[in-house]
Design a protein around this motif. Structure first.
Motif: not given
Length: 256
Positions: A166-179, A239-248
């Motif tokens: 989850v948080f490596q995804f958020v890190y990559g997404f937010g880093t690219a977005e911010g830059r 994020l929904d995909l990741l949450i669904a994966g955690i559930d599974a």
């Protein structure tokens, strides 16, 4: 006094949060009134936001505060100390979600807050992993994230992997977005204007057009939506995909 060389020799122990430091010089009567770590940290964040990590220096910060550079050494030993203090200060922007909320909602809230932090403070992502992050705000975020991951019901051996996903995804997404947002602003353009101009240039080179479609470095607006609207949709779906994966994976572990 801890020098930059000391940090290189022993980076684990060389943290501003591990020091029981007293001012290394006796205070003189001509020291600036009202100068303290909180004021210095606030100014550091403001300067990093405005000018970026590359231009940040003790001298530049002193000019921002209208004091001498030597005055700062009453409160910190190195520029890295300032960066650690600034980093922890912005982690205060990640508020713990309500404990009674479902873990899925809590995870979305923390992920969104972390993403926002990375976008607002572009200088944060290059510092990730550089310091121990032992400040009070960083430790509160760590506890919050661990509580949320524990609430997923995953077995202990799987929680670290879920947290990383989850948080490596958020890190990559937010880093690219911010830059990208910063790059557009520096060009004096909105993100949509920047994309339109960039794509016009790319279309002049047919061999490149298909290769850069949906590139993280050049986000594409789709279905008439703006770049930011498209990005919001993509972030929520991922994020929904990741949450669904955690559930599974939790259900798989419980059925084993």
């Amino acid at each position: 006094m801890v020098s930059a060389a000391d940090r290189v020799k022993d980076p684990v122990r060389s943290s501003v949060w591990l020091k029981t430091r007293q001012p290394s010089r006796s205070r003189r009567t001509d020291q600036p009134a009202g100068l303290d770590r909180e004021r210095i940290t606030t100014a550091s964040v403001r300067l990093l936001d405005a000018e970026g990590l590359a231009k940040f220096s003790m001298r530049r910060l002193a000019a921002e505060l209208n004091v001498t550079a030597m005055s700062l050494y009453w409160y910190v030993d190195t520029k890295d100390d300032l960066l650690e203090l600034a980093l922890d200060a912005v982690y205060s922007e990640i508020a713990p979600p309500p404990d009674e909320a479902p873990w899925q909602d809590r995870l979305r809230a923390v992920a969104a807050a972390y993403r926002g932090l990375l976008v607002r403070h572009v200088w944060v992502s290059p510092l990730a992993g550089r310091f121990l992050n032992l400040g009070p705000h960083a430790l509160l975020v760590t506890r919050t994230v661990r509580d949320v991951i524990r609430a997923t019901g995953l077995p202990p051996e799987s929680r670290g992997g879920a947290l990383s996903a989850v948080f490596q995804f958020v890190y990559g997404f937010g880093t690219a977005e911010g830059r990208f947002a910063r790059r557009s602003a520096e060009a004096g353009l909105s993100q949509d204007e920047y994309v339109r101009q960039a794509r016009a240039v790319i279309q002049e080179q047919p061999r490149l057009d298909g290769l850069v479609e949906d590139s993280p470095g050049l986000p594409a607006a789709r279905d008439g939506a703006s770049v930011e609207e498209t990005r919001e949709r993509d972030f929520a779906f991922a994020l929904d995909l990741l949450i669904a994966g955690i559930d599974a994976m939790r259900e798989r572990a419980q059925g084993a």
